[in-house]
Motif scaffolding. Structure first.
Motif, PDB file in Angstrom:
ATOM      1  N   UNK A 227     -27.206  31.080  12.461  1.00 20.80           N
ATOM      2  CA  UNK A 227     -28.842  31.560  11.775  1.00 20.80           C
ATOM      3  C   UNK A 227     -28.818  30.747  10.562  1.00 20.80           C
ATOM      4  N   UNK A 228     -27.913  30.488  10.058  1.00 19.32           N
ATOM      5  CA  UNK A 228     -27.969  30.307   8.394  1.00 19.32           C
ATOM      6  C   UNK A 228     -28.795  28.818   8.201  1.00 19.32           C
ATOM      7  N   UNK A 229     -28.758  27.658   9.600  1.00 18.41           N
ATOM      8  CA  UNK A 229     -29.605  26.698   9.350  1.00 18.41           C
ATOM      9  C   UNK A 229     -31.539  27.491   9.322  1.00 18.41           C
ATOM     10  N   UNK A 230     -31.371  28.305  10.970  1.00 21.38           N
ATOM     11  CA  UNK A 230     -32.413  28.667  10.838  1.00 21.38           C
ATOM     12  C   UNK A 230     -32.891  30.077   9.497  1.00 21.38           C
ATOM     13  N   UNK A 231     -32.392  30.636   9.257  1.00 21.78           N
ATOM     14  CA  UNK A 231     -32.252  31.473   7.521  1.00 21.78           C
ATOM     15  C   UNK A 231     -32.777  29.631   6.348  1.00 21.78           C
ATOM     16  N   UNK A 232     -31.954  28.962   6.466  1.00 25.14           N
ATOM     17  CA  UNK A 232     -32.867  27.854   5.913  1.00 25.14           C
ATOM     18  C   UNK A 232     -34.017  27.670   6.034  1.00 25.14           C
ATOM     19  N   UNK A 233     -34.423  27.043   6.397  1.00 22.84           N
ATOM     20  CA  UNK A 233     -35.690  26.802   7.213  1.00 22.84           C
ATOM     21  C   UNK A 233     -36.922  27.538   7.269  1.00 22.84           C
ATOM     22  N   UNK A 234     -36.788  28.821   7.559  1.00 16.78           N
ATOM     23  CA  UNK A 234     -37.643  29.890   6.945  1.00 16.78           C
ATOM     24  C   UNK A 234     -37.551  30.431   5.456  1.00 16.78           C
TER      25      UNK A 234
END
Length: 353
Positions: A77-84
């Motif tokens: 989820x942290x990778x998605x959060x960084x992209x977001x």
């Protein structure tokens, strides 16, 4: 005299790399993490300082901050959060919000968000005051933080319809000697409706110590949720501690030779501290008023207003900005009046030629 010569500093360079096949725009090469100076960290991410060397100028440009995903969290989820966060930050243009620079992958293949580098976090300044027993931050500095952060929140809430969602001292950056204050970390920002309420498909994450009561009761999340956390930043700058965590300070050590009865008593005391801590979340923490003089009165008014339990009673960011602008105008007018009175006094006391 060689011992007085400034030694050469070895700096890790980033360089421009041109894609010759496509003649695309320049891309920055981000060195692997071990070659970067770490500025801070968060859950699943680390933040590093990137020194940018320009071969054309043969000099260093202003540094960037690079937020990188830890290897073990690359596909979480942290990778998605960084992209977001990169998408959000790219859309924001405000003097009190950290600037977006780029987003991509480093040499090691890890996702990287490149941003304007903040000089230091408000949290680090608070910790310095605490460690050196300097007492609360000066009222003028607190009001500067309030003014700039409120300006950023007004822009987010009104213009961009976004809730920051994680207001705390660690996400506030200080440039120079409180010359400019900037808000950062938009990885859990929440989209808002026209009414300033969180969209139905949006989840509020935040950090529990700074979260308002509605976060725990399941009531509507609105722009006023940010304002409660905003008020607790003021508390941090005065109390020099994160809100509520003092209730967790159970310092009684358990002896290695403790009996089962002693262990049970110790665990009961620890459980009581935990219960008091969780009970206090979402409430207004008591502030150490004995350390404050009258110059902190405007600060206290903002603190008490923003930490009301009823969200409807909390001021908006726009109201805070307006109030502080009015206060600034009053101070300026008083300063001009005092200066004129001083000049008149000097003229009266002058010896005629």
């Amino acid at each position: 005299m060689s011992e007085f010569v400034t030694p050469d500093v070895k700096r890790t360079r980033s360089s421009l790399k041109i894609d010759r096949e496509t003649e695309s725009s320049p891309k920055f090469v981000i060195p692997p993490s071990p070659f970067l100076k770490q500025l801070g960290y968060g859950t699943g991410v680390n933040v590093y300082l990137l020194e940018r060397f320009s071969p054309l100028k043969d000099s260093y440009n202003s540094p960037w901050a690079v937020k990188k995903i830890n290897r073990k969290t690359e596909f979480t989820e942290f990778s998605k959060r960084l992209s977001y966060e990169a998408d959000i930050l790219k859309s924001l243009k405000h003097p009190n919000i950290i600037g977006y620079r780029s987003y991509g992958k480093g040499k090691d293949g890890m996702p990287c968000l490149m941003m304007e580098s903040g000089e230091k976090s408000l949290l680090s300044i608070i910790e310095c005051h605490c460690e050196n027993e300097l007492g609360p931050l000066p009222a003028a500095n607190i009001l500067k933080v309030c003014s700039d952060v409120a300006s950023a929140l007004q822009y987010l809430h009104v213009t961009k319809r976004l809730l920051h969602g994680d207001i705390k001292s660690a996400n506030v950056l200080i440039m120079g000697d409180f010359k400019t204050v900037k808000l950062c970390d938009f990885g859990v920002a929440v989209k808002l409706t026209e009414k300033g309420e969180a969209c139905n498909d949006e989840d509020y994450v935040g950090t529990e110590c700074w979260s308002a009561s509605e976060v725990f009761t399941g009531d509507k999340i609105t722009t006023k949720t940010d304002m409660f956390a905003f008020g607790l930043i003021i508390w941090e700058m005065i109390a020099l501690s994160p809100p509520h965590v003092g209730k967790l300070n159970f310092e009684e050590d358990l002896d290695e030779q403790a009996s089962q009865e002693d262990i049970e008593i110790w665990e009961a005391k620890q459980a009581k501290c935990d219960a008091e801590y969780f009970k206090s979340l979402g409430s207004r923490p008591q502030i150490p008023l004995s350390e404050l003089d009258e110059e902190y009165l405007p600060v206290m008014e903002i603190f008490y207003a923003c930490t009301e339990s009823d969200p409807n009673l909390r001021p908006s960011a726009k109201q805070i900005v307006h109030s502080l602008n009015c206060l600034d105008e009053i101070h300026k007018s008083i300063g001009v009046k005092d200066e004129k009175e001083r000049e008149v006094g000097e003229d009266k006391g002058a010896t005629p030629i």
